[in-house]
Structures are given as structure tokens and as C-alpha cells.
Design an enzyme around this catalytic site. Sequence first.
Site, PDB file in Angstrom:
ATOM      1  N   ASP A   7      80.129  60.051  69.454  1.00 55.59           N
ATOM      2  CA  ASP A   7      81.252  60.938  69.761  1.00 55.59           C
ATOM      3  C   ASP A   7      81.314  61.061  71.286  1.00 55.59           C
ATOM      4  O   ASP A   7      80.621  60.330  72.010  1.00 55.59           O
ATOM      5  CB  ASP A   7      81.108  62.291  69.035  1.00 55.59           C
ATOM      6  CG  ASP A   7      80.043  63.193  69.649  1.00 55.59           C
ATOM      7  OD1 ASP A   7      79.292  62.735  70.541  1.00 55.59           O
ATOM      8  OD2 ASP A   7      79.953  64.365  69.233  1.00 55.59           O
ATOM      9  N   CYS A  64      75.361  61.415  69.462  1.00 54.58           N
ATOM     10  CA  CYS A  64      76.226  62.547  69.802  1.00 54.58           C
ATOM     11  C   CYS A  64      75.496  63.344  70.875  1.00 54.58           C
ATOM     12  O   CYS A  64      74.540  62.838  71.474  1.00 54.58           O
ATOM     13  CB  CYS A  64      76.619  63.374  68.577  1.00 54.58           C
ATOM     14  SG  CYS A  64      75.299  64.293  67.777  1.00 54.58           S
ATOM     15  N   THR A  66      73.495  66.056  70.847  1.00 62.13           N
ATOM     16  CA  THR A  66      72.090  66.286  70.499  1.00 62.13           C
ATOM     17  C   THR A  66      71.530  65.219  69.568  1.00 62.13           C
ATOM     18  O   THR A  66      70.316  65.125  69.403  1.00 62.13           O
ATOM     19  CB  THR A  66      71.948  67.633  69.764  1.00 62.13           C
ATOM     20  OG1 THR A  66      72.779  67.579  68.594  1.00 62.13           O
ATOM     21  CG2 THR A  66      72.358  68.799  70.646  1.00 62.13           C
ATOM     22  N   HIS A  97      57.672  53.320  58.588  1.00 62.37           N
ATOM     23  CA  HIS A  97      57.383  54.162  57.418  1.00 62.37           C
ATOM     24  C   HIS A  97      58.635  54.551  56.635  1.00 62.37           C
ATOM     25  O   HIS A  97      58.596  54.617  55.412  1.00 62.37           O
ATOM     26  CB  HIS A  97      56.662  55.448  57.856  1.00 62.37           C
ATOM     27  CG  HIS A  97      55.233  55.219  58.246  1.00 62.37           C
ATOM     28  ND1 HIS A  97      54.323  56.233  58.405  1.00 62.37           N
ATOM     29  CD2 HIS A  97      54.549  54.064  58.519  1.00 62.37           C
ATOM     30  CE1 HIS A  97      53.143  55.735  58.750  1.00 62.37           C
ATOM     31  NE2 HIS A  97      53.255  54.413  58.844  1.00 62.37           N
ATOM     32  N   HIS A 132      54.865  53.075  51.463  1.00 60.90           N
ATOM     33  CA  HIS A 132      56.057  53.635  52.112  1.00 60.90           C
ATOM     34  C   HIS A 132      57.321  53.288  51.317  1.00 60.90           C
ATOM     35  O   HIS A 132      58.268  54.064  51.277  1.00 60.90           O
ATOM     36  CB  HIS A 132      56.170  53.128  53.550  1.00 60.90           C
ATOM     37  CG  HIS A 132      54.944  53.398  54.360  1.00 60.90           C
ATOM     38  ND1 HIS A 132      54.538  54.673  54.667  1.00 60.90           N
ATOM     39  CD2 HIS A 132      54.005  52.570  54.875  1.00 60.90           C
ATOM     40  CE1 HIS A 132      53.411  54.620  55.358  1.00 60.90           C
ATOM     41  NE2 HIS A 132      53.054  53.352  55.497  1.00 60.90           N
TER      42      HIS A 132
HETATM   43  C1  RB5 Z   1      80.040  68.046  70.712  1.00 64.14           C
HETATM   44  O1  RB5 Z   1      80.325  69.016  71.642  1.00 64.14           O
HETATM   45  C2  RB5 Z   1      78.650  68.239  70.122  1.00 64.14           C
HETATM   46  O2  RB5 Z   1      78.670  69.339  69.249  1.00 64.14           O
HETATM   47  C3  RB5 Z   1      78.191  67.002  69.415  1.00 64.14           C
HETATM   48  O3  RB5 Z   1      78.153  65.931  70.314  1.00 64.14           O
HETATM   49  C4  RB5 Z   1      76.806  67.040  68.809  1.00 64.14           C
HETATM   50  O4  RB5 Z   1      75.861  67.460  69.733  1.00 64.14           O
HETATM   51  C5  RB5 Z   1      76.709  67.739  67.510  1.00 64.14           C
HETATM   52  O5  RB5 Z   1      75.649  67.787  66.878  1.00 64.14           O
END
Ligand code: RB5
Length: 146
Positions: A7, A64, A66, A97, A132
Site C-alpha cells: 500500500d 504496508c 507496519t 518451519h 513441520h
Molecule cells: C496506512 O496508513 C497504514 O495503516 C497501513 O500501511 C498499515 O500500516 C496497516 O496495517
Amino acid sequence: MIAIGSDHGGYELKEHLKKHFEETGVEFKDYGTFSEASVDYPDCAEPVCRAVLNGEAERGILICGTGIGISIAANKFDGIRAALCSDVYSALMAKQHNNANILCLGGRVTGRELAFMIADTWLGAEFLGGRHAARVEKIHNIEKMQ
Ligand code: RB5
């Protein structure tokens, strides 16, 4: 071929990872997003998951901000084992694994060079099978219960 997608929160790292793969000779296809405009991470997870599930890609990488949202979304697809990794040991284990077929990264939390090492480690690892395999099979049994 590696399917890669992100994203907007993962866009910058995706672009750097693509350059890294070009330099190291890893074949990939970019499934978007293609700019820093805001998009919804479940929409970005879907084409990469489908490419892995239909055999177009051997593995996928999703990014993304995080890595959390896109990994949660990816793991809703039957047959996808997406592993969010922020260290090299976990990246190795995720393949050896867990036979993870998608690696997830957090573009806003994992530094570029570390992300390259994580991706290279995961791409270079193979599933160990054996005990596994039985555990991974139990994950698929859970999917069948839904
Ligand atoms: C987008 O702002 C953010 O929420 C997305 O990139 C991600 O971190 C969501 O888990």
C-alpha cells in the site's frame, strides 16, 4: 518469479526492494500500488495472494506501513501463509518451519538494508518438511473448518 505489492505505507520500501532485486538478479513482478496515493491494504494484498495461489508467482512479498494490516488480510486467503518479519532469524524460520509463501514487511518500521537482508534470507531458505509439514497441515485443517 516473486510477486511484490504494497500500500502507500510500503510504497517507498517496495521501490527500494525492486531496485535491490534488479541488482541481485531476482525476478519479480510488481502488483502495485504504483504511487504514494492512499489506498486500502486489503486491496493491495489480494492480487499478490492470487498470483501465489494460482502459481503465477512462487512466492510473494507484501509491504504496508507496519506490515500488520497487509499480513492479516493475506492470511484470510485459503492457502496463504503470510509471515510478518522484522528480523533475519524469523525470516529464516518463516520458510524453514512455517513454509510461509508470503513475506510481509513494515515499510515504516524496518530499515531498508535490514529489509533487504530479511527478504534475501527468506528467499534463500527452503521448507524443512518433516514434523513441520504436519504442523502446517494442521493450519490447513483449521482453514477447512471455516
Ligand atoms: C496506512 O496508513 C497504514 O495503516 C497501513 O500501511 C498499515 O500500516 C496497516 O496495517
